[in-house]
Design a protein around this motif. Structure first.
Motif, PDB file in Angstrom:
ATOM      1  N   ALA B 269      -1.593  -7.344  19.852  1.00 38.97           N
ATOM      2  CA  ALA B 269      -0.296  -6.508  20.068  1.00 38.97           C
ATOM      3  C   ALA B 269       0.218  -6.096  18.537  1.00 38.97           C
ATOM      4  O   ALA B 269       0.330  -5.055  18.367  1.00 38.97           O
ATOM      5  CB  ALA B 269       0.770  -7.308  20.637  1.00 38.97           C
ATOM      6  N   ALA B 270       0.069  -7.052  17.576  1.00 39.54           N
ATOM      7  CA  ALA B 270       0.505  -6.783  16.146  1.00 39.54           C
ATOM      8  C   ALA B 270      -0.273  -5.483  15.566  1.00 39.54           C
ATOM      9  O   ALA B 270       0.196  -4.706  14.742  1.00 39.54           O
ATOM     10  CB  ALA B 270       0.630  -8.139  15.387  1.00 39.54           C
ATOM     11  N   ARG B 271      -1.773  -5.906  15.812  1.00 39.85           N
ATOM     12  CA  ARG B 271      -2.509  -4.877  15.079  1.00 39.85           C
ATOM     13  C   ARG B 271      -2.297  -3.483  15.785  1.00 39.85           C
ATOM     14  O   ARG B 271      -2.526  -2.379  15.159  1.00 39.85           O
ATOM     15  CB  ARG B 271      -3.859  -5.404  15.625  1.00 39.85           C
ATOM     16  CG  ARG B 271      -4.492  -6.377  14.424  1.00 39.85           C
ATOM     17  CD  ARG B 271      -6.145  -6.403  14.377  1.00 39.85           C
ATOM     18  NE  ARG B 271      -6.546  -7.722  13.833  1.00 39.85           N
ATOM     19  CZ  ARG B 271      -6.218  -7.707  12.340  1.00 39.85           C
ATOM     20  NH1 ARG B 271      -5.976  -7.164  11.650  1.00 39.85           N
ATOM     21  NH2 ARG B 271      -6.936  -9.115  11.918  1.00 39.85           N
ATOM     22  N   ARG B 272      -2.110  -3.523  16.914  1.00 36.34           N
ATOM     23  CA  ARG B 272      -1.630  -1.998  17.728  1.00 36.34           C
ATOM     24  C   ARG B 272      -0.524  -1.553  17.003  1.00 36.34           C
ATOM     25  O   ARG B 272      -0.219  -0.270  16.809  1.00 36.34           O
ATOM     26  CB  ARG B 272      -1.665  -2.242  18.936  1.00 36.34           C
ATOM     27  CG  ARG B 272      -2.985  -2.241  19.785  1.00 36.34           C
ATOM     28  CD  ARG B 272      -2.621  -2.031  21.503  1.00 36.34           C
ATOM     29  NE  ARG B 272      -1.926  -3.124  21.913  1.00 36.34           N
ATOM     30  CZ  ARG B 272      -2.329  -4.200  22.490  1.00 36.34           C
ATOM     31  NH1 ARG B 272      -3.639  -4.483  22.573  1.00 36.34           N
ATOM     32  NH2 ARG B 272      -1.333  -5.160  22.970  1.00 36.34           N
ATOM     33  N   ALA B 273       0.480  -2.354  16.519  1.00 32.99           N
ATOM     34  CA  ALA B 273       1.671  -1.843  15.858  1.00 32.99           C
ATOM     35  C   ALA B 273       1.582  -1.156  14.583  1.00 32.99           C
ATOM     36  O   ALA B 273       2.219  -0.311  14.573  1.00 32.99           O
ATOM     37  CB  ALA B 273       2.715  -2.963  15.899  1.00 32.99           C
ATOM     38  N   CYS B 274       0.587  -1.912  13.689  1.00 33.12           N
ATOM     39  CA  CYS B 274       0.519  -1.393  12.375  1.00 33.12           C
ATOM     40  C   CYS B 274      -0.695  -2.241  11.652  1.00 33.12           C
ATOM     41  O   CYS B 274      -1.268  -3.160  12.162  1.00 33.12           O
ATOM     42  CB  CYS B 274       1.649  -1.677  11.528  1.00 33.12           C
ATOM     43  SG  CYS B 274       2.118  -3.240  10.964  1.00 33.12           S
ATOM     44  N   ASP B 275      -0.982  -1.455  10.733  1.00 38.04           N
ATOM     45  CA  ASP B 275      -2.155  -2.086   9.804  1.00 38.04           C
ATOM     46  C   ASP B 275      -1.406  -3.417   9.165  1.00 38.04           C
ATOM     47  O   ASP B 275      -0.543  -3.183   8.503  1.00 38.04           O
ATOM     48  CB  ASP B 275      -2.787  -1.017   8.637  1.00 38.04           C
ATOM     49  CG  ASP B 275      -3.513   0.082   9.373  1.00 38.04           C
ATOM     50  OD1 ASP B 275      -4.073  -0.199  10.271  1.00 38.04           O
ATOM     51  OD2 ASP B 275      -3.675   0.924   8.624  1.00 38.04           O
ATOM     52  N   LEU B 276      -2.292  -4.555   9.260  1.00 43.75           N
ATOM     53  CA  LEU B 276      -2.003  -5.605   8.785  1.00 43.75           C
ATOM     54  C   LEU B 276      -3.158  -6.363   8.222  1.00 43.75           C
ATOM     55  O   LEU B 276      -4.232  -6.183   8.730  1.00 43.75           O
ATOM     56  CB  LEU B 276      -1.217  -6.294   9.519  1.00 43.75           C
ATOM     57  CG  LEU B 276      -1.851  -6.968  11.111  1.00 43.75           C
ATOM     58  CD1 LEU B 276      -2.521  -8.268  10.906  1.00 43.75           C
ATOM     59  CD2 LEU B 276      -0.957  -7.060  12.149  1.00 43.75           C
ATOM     60  N   THR B 277      -2.872  -7.265   7.453  1.00 47.66           N
ATOM     61  CA  THR B 277      -3.983  -8.314   7.197  1.00 47.66           C
ATOM     62  C   THR B 277      -3.424  -9.713   7.332  1.00 47.66           C
ATOM     63  O   THR B 277      -2.460  -9.973   7.037  1.00 47.66           O
ATOM     64  CB  THR B 277      -4.259  -8.168   5.660  1.00 47.66           C
ATOM     65  OG1 THR B 277      -4.647  -6.984   5.318  1.00 47.66           O
ATOM     66  CG2 THR B 277      -5.524  -9.026   5.254  1.00 47.66           C
ATOM     67  N   VAL B 278      -4.438 -10.608   7.944  1.00 44.33           N
ATOM     68  CA  VAL B 278      -4.068 -12.194   8.074  1.00 44.33           C
ATOM     69  C   VAL B 278      -4.352 -12.729   6.875  1.00 44.33           C
ATOM     70  O   VAL B 278      -5.592 -12.661   6.443  1.00 44.33           O
ATOM     71  CB  VAL B 278      -4.716 -12.512   9.335  1.00 44.33           C
ATOM     72  CG1 VAL B 278      -4.681 -14.288   9.330  1.00 44.33           C
ATOM     73  CG2 VAL B 278      -4.580 -11.854  10.687  1.00 44.33           C
TER      74      VAL B 278
END
Lengths: 309, 309
Positions: B269-278
């Motif tokens: 869900a977070a990845r659908r919200a925005c580009d992010l890196t774990v």
């Protein structure tokens, strides 16, 4: 542009760049059922804190002047943010007293310091930002005065100017405390807002003459002030003489009274709300003072920061 | 106290005087159905504006850094107040550009300059105050991270540090623009808040190491960072080498990314919200970096104003 320009002229220029700014003591933001009102003021050592001020008073003043803007809108304070740029010479005592001044002033007026920012700075610089809420039907603005309304003020006028004079001339006077520890008129403002009688309001922090000029511009009206009705600060005439006392009431900054207009049918309700003095009336145009049947124009003089351009 | 103390230690001291301050990017005020969030930041010439900055960029930055605090709470901006202390050498061009920078940054992020205060000052000093609203169920705070959560960041790390290095060393680099024109992550933050996956969030304006230290203290957890997963700014390693690039990601101030923790079930869900890196995970205690199976402690280093006491 050559030379310094006054703060109000600069604000007009900036307003054009920013696509228009409201001309009230606070910015007004729709917050659902109520308005959020917010105001910010930058104070610094050289301009705003007389040498006799102790650090607790500096803290007090930084919060008080911001709360006065909340009062002028008829709002309840919801908190104050403080950004403090501290000079190298600020020691532990200074910082403790300064921040106690912030907290004590906020607490006395039923609110609190919400947070902020600290920084090192060449010169002590404090930016306070006050927040408040007001019911939409109660908000008071600078616009709204109409010819025939009564012109009023809370408290007395010229106290801060007298305090500054006393300090600079080595005179003993309780007005020095008025200068150093101003009292925002939150309680009076809320009561006035609830009275439903006020048509326009602002604080007189830059002096009565500039307040009338601002109200006049925004409301599109004029004012007639009855000179003999001005509630000059206690002891002021005895200290500086009648003429100087009038000048201080008109043009010295540092008082934090409410200047407001009332529909004449609302005078009784307003008097029940707080102590006030009717000092004049709203007229079609011009800003005048009358004494013994003679009128003179009030010059647009008062406390303005001069900004180099 | 002898010598300078760091801003965070000073804030702890002040918090005691003021009876406790929340430790978030913004102050949080109940505004009925929503929270009002508010933040203030004082910037001044010497500390905050590199010599190469033009006045438009100074204006941009003053607004951007404040909007970043609104973003970090998951809020929508509702406006910005500006208190500007202008030095004697500020001419018409400077003032027009500075205020255009304020207005342009606010407009790009869907908000506006509500008003403020102008003053003359020895040194250019700008205090911005940003206001925002957030639904009560969506607010994001520094507390809330739990062991087992994922540690994430938006964008890239070390861009501002690299930009500063490039400028100081006469290198050409697009990272200089990142330093001078930071981009608050408002859109990303709102989308993350709505994703319902985030457990804690703040911005990394003082560097990742200090952000982790702050999150750790407030949430009562530790962090393990995977060194090889850090999204170092484009071109940074080539310019300064691997080790310096890591140091800049950890300890250089001036990036305005979101650092946040996710419940692991919420990653999609977070990845659908925005580009992010774990970039790591939340652990019980300590702040660690791991590479090739080896762990080292991350020191609590980052950008802190030193304040004379």
């Amino acid at each position: 542009m050559n030379g310094a320009i006054g703060e109000r002229d600069l604000i007009r220029r900036i307003s054009v760049i920013l696509g228009g700014l409201e001309n009230d003591d606070c910015a007004v933001i729709d917050a659902g059922e109520r308005y959020l009102v917010a105001s910010t003021d930058m104070l610094h050592q050289k301009t705003d804190f007389p040498d006799i001020m102790n650090p607790w008073q500096m803290g007090w003043m930084a919060v008080a002047v911001n709360l006065s803007d909340i009062a002028a809108m008829g709002a309840e304070p919801a908190g104050v943010l403080i950004a403090a740029g501290l000079p190298p010479e600020a020691d532990q005592y200074f910082i403790d007293e300064l921040f106690s001044g912030f907290g004590d002033c906020a607490a006395l007026y039923g609110t609190r310091i919400l947070g902020g920012d600290t920084d090192s700075h060449l010169e002590l610089t404090i930016t306070g930002t006050s927040l408040g809420f007001v019911e939409k039907e109660l908000i008071l603005r600078r616009r709204g005065a109409r010819a025939g309304d009564l012109l009023c003020t809370t408290g007395s006028l010229g106290a801060a100017g007298g305090g500054l004079w006393a300090w600079q001339n080595g005179a003993k006077s309780e007005l020095i405390t008025s200068l150093l520890e101003p009292e925002p008129r939150l309680k009076e403002a809320r009561a006035l807002a609830k009275s439903g009688s006020v048509t326009a309001m602002m604080d007189n922090s830059d002096g009565l003459a500039l307040s009338l000029s601002d109200l006049s511009e925004v409301s599109g009206v004029g004012f007639l002030v009855y000179q003999d009705k001005l509630p000059l600060a206690p002891g002021l005439v005895e200290m500086v003489g009648q003429e100087n006392a009038i000048d201080m009431a008109l043009s010295a900054g540092g008082d934090y009274e409410l200047v407001f207009t009332l529909r004449s049918s609302g005078l009784e309700a307003a008097r029940r709300a707080c102590d006030l003095t009717v000092i004049g009336e709203v007229v079609e145009e011009g800003i005048w003072m009358e004494r013994a049947g003679k009128r003179r124009q009030i010059e647009r003089l008062g406390y303005e920061h001069r900004i180099g351009l």
